[in-house]
Design a protein around this motif. Structure first.
Motif, PDB file in Angstrom:
ATOM      1  N   GLU A 167       0.611  -1.142  -0.650  1.00 13.63           N
ATOM      2  CA  GLU A 167      -0.121   0.241  -0.377  1.00 13.63           C
ATOM      3  C   GLU A 167       0.866   1.461  -0.141  1.00 13.63           C
ATOM      4  OE1 GLU A 167      -3.735  -1.337   2.430  1.00 13.63           O
ATOM      5  OE2 GLU A 167      -2.244  -0.885   3.675  1.00 13.63           O
ATOM      6  N   ALA A 168       2.002   1.353   0.963  1.00 11.09           N
ATOM      7  CA  ALA A 168       2.766   2.564   0.593  1.00 11.09           C
ATOM      8  C   ALA A 168       3.680   2.644  -0.364  1.00 11.09           C
ATOM      9  CB  ALA A 168       3.360   2.236   1.827  1.00 11.09           C
ATOM     10  N   SER A 169       3.828   1.498  -1.127  1.00 10.01           N
ATOM     11  CA  SER A 169       4.769   1.493  -2.647  1.00 10.01           C
ATOM     12  C   SER A 169       5.825   1.332  -2.090  1.00 10.01           C
ATOM     13  CB  SER A 169       4.800   2.642  -3.401  1.00 10.01           C
ATOM     14  OG  SER A 169       3.509   2.846  -4.179  1.00 10.01           O
ATOM     15  N   VAL A 170       6.021   0.433  -0.645  1.00  8.31           N
ATOM     16  CA  VAL A 170       7.699  -0.145  -0.787  1.00  8.31           C
ATOM     17  C   VAL A 170       8.562  -0.802  -1.876  1.00  8.31           C
ATOM     18  CG1 VAL A 170       9.368  -1.085   0.738  1.00  8.31           C
ATOM     19  CG2 VAL A 170       6.989   0.567   2.090  1.00  8.31           C
ATOM     20  N   LYS A 171       9.407  -0.691  -2.125  1.00  9.64           N
ATOM     21  CA  LYS A 171       9.952  -1.474  -3.180  1.00  9.64           C
ATOM     22  C   LYS A 171      11.271  -2.507  -2.310  1.00  9.64           C
ATOM     23  CE  LYS A 171       9.866   2.335  -6.993  1.00  9.64           C
ATOM     24  NZ  LYS A 171      10.811   3.231  -8.040  1.00  9.64           N
ATOM     25  N   GLN A 172      11.856  -1.844  -1.983  1.00  8.58           N
ATOM     26  CA  GLN A 172      12.984  -3.232  -1.049  1.00  8.58           C
ATOM     27  C   GLN A 172      13.314  -2.111   0.576  1.00  8.58           C
ATOM     28  OE1 GLN A 172      16.349  -3.142  -3.696  1.00  8.58           O
ATOM     29  NE2 GLN A 172      17.047  -5.346  -2.327  1.00  8.58           N
ATOM     30  N   VAL A 173      13.882  -3.056   1.198  1.00  6.15           N
ATOM     31  CA  VAL A 173      14.674  -3.167   2.216  1.00  6.15           C
ATOM     32  C   VAL A 173      15.510  -4.195   2.680  1.00  6.15           C
ATOM     33  CG1 VAL A 173      13.690  -3.341   4.786  1.00  6.15           C
ATOM     34  CG2 VAL A 173      12.002  -2.854   3.394  1.00  6.15           C
ATOM     35  N   ARG A 174      17.024  -3.386   2.401  1.00  7.62           N
ATOM     36  CA  ARG A 174      17.933  -4.361   2.588  1.00  7.62           C
ATOM     37  C   ARG A 174      18.713  -3.718   4.527  1.00  7.62           C
ATOM     38  NH1 ARG A 174      17.387  -0.838  -1.592  1.00  7.62           N
ATOM     39  NH2 ARG A 174      18.280   0.568  -0.887  1.00  7.62           N
ATOM     40  N   CYS A 175      18.423  -4.674   4.623  1.00  7.65           N
ATOM     41  CA  CYS A 175      19.712  -4.568   6.096  1.00  7.65           C
ATOM     42  C   CYS A 175      21.185  -5.093   6.157  1.00  7.65           C
ATOM     43  CB  CYS A 175      18.818  -5.695   7.185  1.00  7.65           C
ATOM     44  SG  CYS A 175      17.477  -4.728   7.537  1.00  7.65           S
ATOM     45  N   ARG A 176      21.898  -3.751   6.629  1.00  8.66           N
ATOM     46  CA  ARG A 176      23.314  -4.538   7.054  1.00  8.66           C
ATOM     47  C   ARG A 176      23.372  -4.525   8.308  1.00  8.66           C
ATOM     48  NH1 ARG A 176      25.281   0.052   2.925  1.00  8.66           N
ATOM     49  NH2 ARG A 176      25.710   0.318   4.192  1.00  8.66           N
ATOM     50  N   VAL A 177      24.035  -5.920   8.802  1.00  4.98           N
ATOM     51  CA  VAL A 177      24.705  -5.401   9.829  1.00  4.98           C
ATOM     52  C   VAL A 177      25.955  -5.645  10.554  1.00  4.98           C
ATOM     53  CG1 VAL A 177      22.486  -6.708  11.198  1.00  4.98           C
ATOM     54  CG2 VAL A 177      24.621  -8.267   9.699  1.00  4.98           C
ATOM     55  N   SER A 178      26.808  -5.375  12.025  1.00  5.04           N
ATOM     56  CA  SER A 178      27.662  -5.353  11.186  1.00  5.04           C
ATOM     57  C   SER A 178      28.439  -5.351  12.924  1.00  5.04           C
ATOM     58  CB  SER A 178      28.987  -3.720  11.249  1.00  5.04           C
ATOM     59  OG  SER A 178      27.896  -2.737  11.291  1.00  5.04           O
ATOM     60  N   PRO A 179      29.509  -5.668  13.825  1.00  2.00           N
ATOM     61  CA  PRO A 179      30.033  -5.489  14.886  1.00  2.00           C
ATOM     62  C   PRO A 179      29.660  -3.804  15.900  1.00  2.00           C
ATOM     63  CG  PRO A 179      31.360  -6.777  14.572  1.00  2.00           C
ATOM     64  CD  PRO A 179      30.804  -5.878  12.940  1.00  2.00           C
ATOM     65  N   ALA A 180      29.161  -3.878  16.855  1.00  2.00           N
ATOM     66  CA  ALA A 180      28.916  -2.871  17.467  1.00  2.00           C
ATOM     67  C   ALA A 180      29.336  -3.033  19.557  1.00  2.00           C
ATOM     68  CB  ALA A 180      28.327  -1.872  17.188  1.00  2.00           C
ATOM     69  N   GLY A 181      30.630  -2.982  19.813  1.00  2.00           N
ATOM     70  CA  GLY A 181      30.783  -4.007  21.094  1.00  2.00           C
ATOM     71  C   GLY A 181      30.038  -4.676  21.856  1.00  2.00           C
ATOM     72  N   ASN A 182      29.107  -4.888  22.425  1.00  2.00           N
ATOM     73  CA  ASN A 182      28.894  -5.881  23.067  1.00  2.00           C
ATOM     74  C   ASN A 182      27.475  -6.838  21.693  1.00  2.00           C
ATOM     75  OD1 ASN A 182      30.520  -6.777  25.000  1.00  2.00           O
ATOM     76  ND2 ASN A 182      29.367  -5.101  26.118  1.00  2.00           N
ATOM     77  N   GLY A 183      27.561  -5.640  20.975  1.00  2.00           N
ATOM     78  CA  GLY A 183      25.954  -6.347  20.653  1.00  2.00           C
ATOM     79  C   GLY A 183      26.362  -6.156  18.491  1.00  2.00           C
ATOM     80  N   ILE A 184      25.241  -5.362  18.006  1.00  2.00           N
ATOM     81  CA  ILE A 184      25.582  -4.688  16.438  1.00  2.00           C
ATOM     82  C   ILE A 184      24.799  -3.878  16.419  1.00  2.00           C
ATOM     83  CG2 ILE A 184      25.247  -7.767  16.343  1.00  2.00           C
ATOM     84  CD1 ILE A 184      22.520  -7.522  14.739  1.00  2.00           C
ATOM     85  N   ALA A 185      25.321  -3.701  15.132  1.00  2.00           N
ATOM     86  CA  ALA A 185      25.004  -2.055  14.649  1.00  2.00           C
ATOM     87  C   ALA A 185      23.807  -2.863  13.417  1.00  2.00           C
ATOM     88  CB  ALA A 185      26.082  -1.395  14.328  1.00  2.00           C
ATOM     89  N   LEU A 186      23.078  -2.057  12.954  1.00  2.00           N
ATOM     90  CA  LEU A 186      22.122  -2.559  12.127  1.00  2.00           C
ATOM     91  C   LEU A 186      21.549  -1.237  11.360  1.00  2.00           C
ATOM     92  CD1 LEU A 186      19.971  -4.042  10.226  1.00  2.00           C
ATOM     93  CD2 LEU A 186      18.395  -3.821  12.687  1.00  2.00           C
ATOM     94  N   ARG A 187      21.966  -1.553   9.732  1.00  2.00           N
ATOM     95  CA  ARG A 187      21.847  -0.204   9.319  1.00  2.00           C
ATOM     96  C   ARG A 187      20.552  -0.923   7.956  1.00  2.00           C
ATOM     97  NH1 ARG A 187      23.670   4.193   6.513  1.00  2.00           N
ATOM     98  NH2 ARG A 187      22.552   4.564   4.532  1.00  2.00           N
ATOM     99  N   ALA A 188      19.263   0.068   8.168  1.00  2.00           N
ATOM    100  CA  ALA A 188      18.091  -0.562   7.426  1.00  2.00           C
ATOM    101  C   ALA A 188      18.392   0.581   6.189  1.00  2.00           C
ATOM    102  CB  ALA A 188      17.120  -1.009   8.135  1.00  2.00           C
ATOM    103  N   GLU A 189      17.990   0.263   4.925  1.00  2.00           N
ATOM    104  CA  GLU A 189      17.324   1.427   4.076  1.00  2.00           C
ATOM    105  C   GLU A 189      15.994   0.529   3.452  1.00  2.00           C
ATOM    106  OE1 GLU A 189      21.134   0.617   1.208  1.00  2.00           O
ATOM    107  OE2 GLU A 189      22.400   1.999   2.397  1.00  2.00           O
ATOM    108  N   ILE A 190      15.478   1.976   2.747  1.00  2.00           N
ATOM    109  CA  ILE A 190      14.050   1.223   3.146  1.00  2.00           C
ATOM    110  C   ILE A 190      13.947   1.595   1.195  1.00  2.00           C
ATOM    111  CG2 ILE A 190      11.734   1.630   3.468  1.00  2.00           C
ATOM    112  CD1 ILE A 190      12.586   1.266   6.645  1.00  2.00           C
TER     113      ILE A 190
END
Length: 263
Positions: A167-190
């Motif tokens: 309904e919102a015309s979302v074409k693609q959603v991409r996620c990249r993860v990388s180490p970040a201290g005791n967790g992970i960093a997440l970058r989502a491109e919509i």
């Protein structure tokens, strides 16, 4: 028939009672109607006093998450809470997500068989103004199996739910993860058209043991970028299941509900 609903302040906050001229919320159960497939559509209707707010399913770092306990219900296989699009609030540099003035919260109830439904729940919710109060809302109602006319207030709340990706015309959603201290960093491109005004996002991991930091969101042309950090609540190693991620985009015009993303 619908029984009276009761709201109770937590005993630990009894000392705050003299400062309150009236209850910060009034509540009623809208009995709704039976759907053609046998499910029943009802709603919890909250009217908030001026200046007060309550919270969405993912309330943000400054909010109190609502909790439902449906034990005690009869002829009830499942209850699905259908959240209208919420709003973002900022106070003292902290973000919360929820509702002011009024909330009609639709409930889609799937019965186990024919006949009336007894809906019984204890709902824990937070209410905030200059102070925050945990509330317990108790519901005990019988919803008849006879078909009634749709309730316009419930229908309006259903219509205000976030758009789906198509309904919102979302074409693609991409996620990249990388180490970040005791967790992970997440970058989502919509890749999606704008939802109006300054867009905010809420990211839910879909994995209860994971903590998600408040995301930072910006536009890069036709792509909405949101970044956050995830950690295990017990400090343990973990794997992120991208298919269980849920990203809600909140704009001035509408909201968008996105499930999962590509690596």
């Amino acid at each position: 028939m619908i029984r009276a609903l009761s709201l109770f302040f937590a005993a630990l906050l009894a000392c705050a009672a003299p400062a309150l001229a009236a209850e910060p919320v009034e509540a009623e159960l809208r009995p709704g109607w039976r759907l053609p497939d046998g499910d029943h559509m009802a709603a919890l209707h909250l009217t908030l006093a001026p200046g007060w707010k309550t919270y969405w399913r993912a309330p943000g770092e400054a909010g109190i998450p609502p909790v439902f306990d449906w034990r005690g219900s009869r002829n009830t296989r499942s209850v699905e809470v259908l959240w209208p699009a919420p709003h973002v609030f900022w106070q003292s540099g902290m973000r919360s997500v929820g509702y002011k003035k009024e909330l009609v919260l639709p409930l889609r109830i799937t019965p186990q068989g024919n006949g009336d439904i007894r809906l019984k729940t204890e709902m824990q919710l937070g209410l905030c103004n200059e102070i925050c109060l945990p509330h317990t809302l108790r519901i005990d109602a019988t919803l008849p199996s006879t078909t009634a006319q749709p309730d316009p207030m419930i229908a309006s709340a259903l219509a205000s739910a976030p758009f789906t990706e198509s309904e919102a015309s979302v074409k693609q959603v991409r996620c990249r993860v990388s180490p970040a201290g005791n967790g992970i960093a997440l970058r989502a491109e919509i890749d999606m058209p704008g939802a109006g005004g300054t867009e905010e996002t809420v990211i839910e991991s879909g994995q209860p043991a994971l903590w998600v930091a408040e995301p930072k969101t910006h536009r890069e042309g036709g792509t909405l970028v949101t970044e956050t950090r995830l950690m295990h609540m017990d400090g343990k190693p973990f794997m992120l299941d991208r298919s269980r991620l849920r990203i809600t985009v909140l704009g001035a015009s509408h909201a968008v509900d996105i499930h999962g993303c590509d690596g």
